[in-house]
Design an enzyme around this catalytic site. Structure first.
Site, PDB file in Angstrom:
ATOM      1  N   HIS A 164      33.449  48.008  49.844  1.00 46.25           N
ATOM      2  CA  HIS A 164      34.848  47.983  49.417  1.00 46.25           C
ATOM      3  C   HIS A 164      35.698  49.057  50.095  1.00 46.25           C
ATOM      4  O   HIS A 164      36.637  49.597  49.504  1.00 46.25           O
ATOM      5  CB  HIS A 164      34.939  48.119  47.888  1.00 46.25           C
ATOM      6  CG  HIS A 164      36.198  47.510  47.326  1.00 46.25           C
ATOM      7  ND1 HIS A 164      36.705  47.857  46.090  1.00 46.25           N
ATOM      8  CD2 HIS A 164      37.048  46.573  47.831  1.00 46.25           C
ATOM      9  CE1 HIS A 164      37.809  47.170  45.859  1.00 46.25           C
ATOM     10  NE2 HIS A 164      38.034  46.380  46.898  1.00 46.25           N
ATOM     11  N   ARG A 177      35.747  55.280  45.727  1.00 46.53           N
ATOM     12  CA  ARG A 177      34.770  55.260  46.818  1.00 46.53           C
ATOM     13  C   ARG A 177      35.316  55.942  48.068  1.00 46.53           C
ATOM     14  O   ARG A 177      34.548  56.512  48.847  1.00 46.53           O
ATOM     15  CB  ARG A 177      34.356  53.810  47.087  1.00 46.53           C
ATOM     16  CG  ARG A 177      33.541  53.233  45.939  1.00 46.53           C
ATOM     17  CD  ARG A 177      33.497  51.707  45.924  1.00 46.53           C
ATOM     18  NE  ARG A 177      33.124  51.239  44.613  1.00 46.53           N
ATOM     19  CZ  ARG A 177      31.875  51.018  44.209  1.00 46.53           C
ATOM     20  NH1 ARG A 177      30.872  51.214  45.045  1.00 46.53           N
ATOM     21  NH2 ARG A 177      31.626  50.613  42.981  1.00 46.53           N
ATOM     22  N   LYS A 188      27.748  47.410  47.001  1.00 44.95           N
ATOM     23  CA  LYS A 188      29.199  47.298  47.185  1.00 44.95           C
ATOM     24  C   LYS A 188      29.726  48.380  48.125  1.00 44.95           C
ATOM     25  O   LYS A 188      29.462  49.555  47.940  1.00 44.95           O
ATOM     26  CB  LYS A 188      29.877  47.395  45.827  1.00 44.95           C
ATOM     27  CG  LYS A 188      31.400  47.371  45.880  1.00 44.95           C
ATOM     28  CD  LYS A 188      31.952  47.279  44.473  1.00 44.95           C
ATOM     29  CE  LYS A 188      33.454  47.445  44.426  1.00 44.95           C
ATOM     30  NZ  LYS A 188      33.991  47.251  43.066  1.00 44.95           N
ATOM     31  N   ASP A 235      29.338  49.946  38.612  1.00 46.17           N
ATOM     32  CA  ASP A 235      30.674  49.389  38.828  1.00 46.17           C
ATOM     33  C   ASP A 235      31.309  49.001  37.490  1.00 46.17           C
ATOM     34  O   ASP A 235      30.906  48.021  36.867  1.00 46.17           O
ATOM     35  CB  ASP A 235      30.557  48.162  39.740  1.00 46.17           C
ATOM     36  CG  ASP A 235      31.860  47.771  40.401  1.00 46.17           C
ATOM     37  OD1 ASP A 235      32.893  48.326  40.022  1.00 46.17           O
ATOM     38  OD2 ASP A 235      31.839  46.920  41.296  1.00 46.17           O
ATOM     39  N   ASP A 236      32.289  49.785  37.040  1.00 49.34           N
ATOM     40  CA  ASP A 236      33.047  49.498  35.818  1.00 49.34           C
ATOM     41  C   ASP A 236      32.286  49.824  34.532  1.00 49.34           C
ATOM     42  O   ASP A 236      32.503  49.190  33.495  1.00 49.34           O
ATOM     43  CB  ASP A 236      33.497  48.028  35.757  1.00 49.34           C
ATOM     44  CG  ASP A 236      34.536  47.672  36.789  1.00 49.34           C
ATOM     45  OD1 ASP A 236      34.939  48.554  37.562  1.00 49.34           O
ATOM     46  OD2 ASP A 236      34.946  46.490  36.837  1.00 49.34           O
ATOM     47  N   ASP A 251      32.100  54.192  38.802  1.00 49.47           N
ATOM     48  CA  ASP A 251      33.221  54.367  39.732  1.00 49.47           C
ATOM     49  C   ASP A 251      34.577  54.432  39.043  1.00 49.47           C
ATOM     50  O   ASP A 251      35.557  54.878  39.629  1.00 49.47           O
ATOM     51  CB  ASP A 251      33.220  53.268  40.796  1.00 49.47           C
ATOM     52  CG  ASP A 251      33.415  51.870  40.228  1.00 49.47           C
ATOM     53  OD1 ASP A 251      33.332  51.687  39.001  1.00 49.47           O
ATOM     54  OD2 ASP A 251      33.651  50.936  41.024  1.00 49.47           O
ATOM     55  N   ASN A 252      34.667  53.979  37.808  1.00 47.12           N
ATOM     56  CA  ASN A 252      35.897  54.056  37.008  1.00 47.12           C
ATOM     57  C   ASN A 252      35.555  53.597  35.606  1.00 47.12           C
ATOM     58  O   ASN A 252      34.397  53.268  35.307  1.00 47.12           O
ATOM     59  CB  ASN A 252      37.032  53.214  37.607  1.00 47.12           C
ATOM     60  CG  ASN A 252      36.635  51.812  38.025  1.00 47.12           C
ATOM     61  OD1 ASN A 252      36.714  51.467  39.197  1.00 47.12           O
ATOM     62  ND2 ASN A 252      36.184  50.988  37.088  1.00 47.12           N
ATOM     63  N   LYS A 265      39.899  51.171  32.873  1.00 51.58           N
ATOM     64  CA  LYS A 265      40.074  51.004  34.316  1.00 51.58           C
ATOM     65  C   LYS A 265      41.517  50.652  34.665  1.00 51.58           C
ATOM     66  O   LYS A 265      42.160  49.847  34.004  1.00 51.58           O
ATOM     67  CB  LYS A 265      39.144  49.893  34.815  1.00 51.58           C
ATOM     68  CG  LYS A 265      39.304  49.524  36.291  1.00 51.58           C
ATOM     69  CD  LYS A 265      38.366  48.394  36.664  1.00 51.58           C
ATOM     70  CE  LYS A 265      38.547  47.960  38.119  1.00 51.58           C
ATOM     71  NZ  LYS A 265      37.603  46.887  38.500  1.00 51.58           N
ATOM     72  N   HIS A 312      30.508  44.767  36.926  1.00 53.47           N
ATOM     73  CA  HIS A 312      31.810  44.179  37.291  1.00 53.47           C
ATOM     74  C   HIS A 312      31.770  42.666  37.078  1.00 53.47           C
ATOM     75  O   HIS A 312      30.759  42.025  37.328  1.00 53.47           O
ATOM     76  CB  HIS A 312      32.096  44.497  38.753  1.00 53.47           C
ATOM     77  CG  HIS A 312      33.515  44.271  39.185  1.00 53.47           C
ATOM     78  ND1 HIS A 312      34.107  43.028  39.180  1.00 53.47           N
ATOM     79  CD2 HIS A 312      34.450  45.138  39.655  1.00 53.47           C
ATOM     80  CE1 HIS A 312      35.347  43.136  39.633  1.00 53.47           C
ATOM     81  NE2 HIS A 312      35.585  44.411  39.921  1.00 53.47           N
ATOM     82  N   CYS A 319      38.088  51.206  41.802  1.00 54.59           N
ATOM     83  CA  CYS A 319      36.877  51.365  42.615  1.00 54.59           C
ATOM     84  C   CYS A 319      37.141  51.791  44.054  1.00 54.59           C
ATOM     85  O   CYS A 319      36.486  52.698  44.573  1.00 54.59           O
ATOM     86  CB  CYS A 319      36.058  50.083  42.598  1.00 54.59           C
ATOM     87  SG  CYS A 319      37.015  48.566  42.748  1.00 54.59           S
TER      88      CYS A 319
END
Length: 568
Positions: free
Chosen positions: A149, A89, A147, A47-48, A343-344, A400, A237, A85
């Site tokens: 989301h 996803r 996660k 994540d990130d 994810d980004n 991001k 994140h 994100c």
């Protein structure tokens, strides 16, 4: 039935290759004797994480386990996602554009004219089907931790095809047992399968718990059926949290600041040939302070933030290593396809952004002890901010939230089942996150339907890249067009060419044109030199927007908002 692309490639040939490779293996690291030789699939999402945050992509952060996957498999140097994100996803789970999945933007960050409109629901729509649903129907076990989301409890993993799950429904939360929220008005929501989880173990730490829980799901079944396991980390994140011994490992490593870190990462990228040796340094945006502009106290606080961020990635990698060792110890590793991705790009969002809002936000953050002595531990809430995000995205532009390469091009690795004849190779083929769905289905011998549970569903948009796994079979360069839209910022790519339209100060509020083969950092705008190409690609973006239900916001929102003063 909807046919997967790359029809000349035969699923049977890859499955046969896997079977031959497995039969030549000894018992250590092999597979159990079962009738079903289809590969297990392990999808790991960070994540990130920025493009240069992993060792194999030039980072100084220790990631030996992810690097080992790259050495055994393929480094995907042109892997693309959405700039945030939720949209990423949405495409990952469904194989379609995020707008078609209902995830056109992160909930709460859309303009008022977008909220609640088709494509911006903030949860997976019912006219899309997930990887988990189709693989479950193909007789795979399906597991997920971490996660989600992609919607509330009514749209949680259990209802979208996951047999077992432990999921954080939010976009982020404390990594510790306190379940602290990251913004005012947010309530942390965990579910186990379809039941709400009110308390967490005292020793809970997100990366460890998600990994251990997923391993327990895999261990609980022994019926010969393959599994699809989705390990969705919330690290790194914000809020930045990590065990003390991992933070201490990086003490003092970032005292030179983000400008120096960007330079050193570029040098390492050039040394390993990623992306091209002639790439120019990415200039720090003028609205981000130079490290030398910070006071000594600010430098010490910001250096500490990067130490925690690096520690989170290090610990994430160690968790990946523990899961891989577990798969090897239980004889499941060799026949498992493993994908690692972010994810980004890295996040520029800062507490300063929230504090500038005043009111509830300012009061909310007063509860945290963000002294240097407590940063990274329970009761703290900090971030890397735009300065470190700029360095973490090296050598790409921005990070991001933006449709520039720093927001949408991320590190990715794939370790095929069996053994490759040429391990440690690199693929510069343009791959999008929506390509995972058709690739997984092809490897599983499954198909994508026109209807699901009696209802028509959105046609698959992703393209299978399974042929890459057959002894690095050469695939032609992809010339398909891919579009992006976020917060009033737009981009369209076809082959090596890309157009982007960003408001000031991030762009010039006009369509800019870049050739990413020679200019991956998007430094040289060629729109004036190639006006016809610029116009045709801008028109192609309009067609993309129309086909996928993009609603242009009534005003620039969130990441696209103008910067009022310098941020650090």
């Amino acid at each position: 039935m909807y046919l997967l692309r790359f029809a000349p490639f035969k699923v049977a040939s890859l499955l046969a290759l896997i079977s031959i490779s497995l039969s030549s293996q000894g018992s250590e690291g092999g597979v159990s004797s079962t009738a079903d030789s289809r590969p297990n699939i392990l999808l790991i999402v960070a994540d990130d994480v920025g493009y240069s945050d992993i060792g194999a992509f030039g980072s100084e952060i220790s990631t030996p386990n992810i690097d080992a996957l790259a050495a055994q498999g393929i480094l995907l140097t042109q892997f693309h996602v959405s700039p945030n994100c939720g949209p990423t996803r949405g495409s990952l789970m469904t194989g379609v554009d995020p707008h078609r999945a209902g995830m056109g933007g992160n909930h709460g960050a859309n303009a008022k004219n977008q909220d609640g409109q088709p494509g911006y629901e903030g949860y997976l729509r019912r006219d899309v089907v997930t990887i988990a649903q189709l693989l479950r129907d193909a007789d795979y076990h399906t597991f997920m931790t971490g996660k989600w989301h992609l919607g509330s409890k009514q749209n949680a993993p259990k209802s979208r095809g996951f047999e077992r799950s432990f999921a954080l429904l939010n976009g982020a939360a404390s990594h510790y047992a306190d379940q602290g929220a990251i913004i005012p008005g947010s309530k942390t929501r965990y579910v186990r399968d379809d039941m709400a989880v009110s308390t967490l173990p005292d020793d809970f730490y997100s990366s460890k718990y998600y990994t251990d829980e997923l391993a327990s799901y895999i261990d609980a079944v022994d019926d010969g059926k393959p599994f699809f396991a989705y390990l969705s980390f919330t690290a790194p994140h914000n809020p930045l949290h990590a065990p003390k011994e991992y933070i201490d490992k990086y003490r003092g490593r970032f005292d030179g600041g983000w400008d120096k870190l960007a330079q050193s990462r570029l040098a390492r990228l050039q040394a390993i040939g990623l992306p091209v040796e002639t790439i120019e340094p990415q200039p720090r945006p003028s609205w981000i302070k130079a490290w030398s502009e910070l006071t000594p106290e600010q430098q010490a606080a910001r250096a500490r933030d990067m130490e925690i961020y690096a520690a989170m990635i290090d610990y994430l990698d160690a968790s990946v290593g523990r899961l891989i060792k577990h798969l090897k110890d239980t004889g499941k590793y060799t026949n498992t396809l493993i994908v690692f991705m972010s994810d980004n790009g890295p996040s520029r969002t800062s507490i300063l952004d929230y504090l500038s809002m005043g009111g509830d936000a300012a009061e909310f953050f007063k509860q945290y002890d963000n002294s240097i002595a407590n940063k990274g531990y329970t009761g703290s809430s900090t971030d890397i901010g735009p300065g470190w995000a700029y360095a973490a995205a090296t050598p790409l532009r921005l990070f991001k939230g933006y449709v520039t390469q720093g927001g949408i091009q991320v590190p990715a690795v794939i370790k095929p089942p069996g053994e490759l004849k040429d391990p440690g190779s690199r693929s510069n083929r343009l791959i999008h996150v929506m390509d995972l769905m058709p690739t997984f289905l092809q490897l599983a011998g499954a198909t994508y339907p026109e209807n699901y549970e009696g209802q028509p569903i959105v046609p698959l948009l992703g393209e299978s890249f399974a042929p890459l796994l057959e002894s690095q079979a050469t695939l032609p360069s992809s010339e398909r067009g891919i579009g992006w839209a976020a917060y009033g910022m737009y981009a369209y790519r076809q082959g090596d060419w890309k157009v982007i339209n960003l408001p000031e100060p991030y762009g010039n509020s006009k369509w800019q044109l870049y050739n990413l083969a020679s200019d991956p950092g998007e430094l040289h705008d060629l729109a004036a030199d190639y006006p016809d190409r610029t116009a045709s690609m801008a028109a192609a973006w309009e067609e993309y927007a129309k086909a996928n239900g993009v609603i242009e916001p009534s005003h620039a929102t969130f990441y696209a908002k103008p910067v009022t003063d310098k941020k650090f």
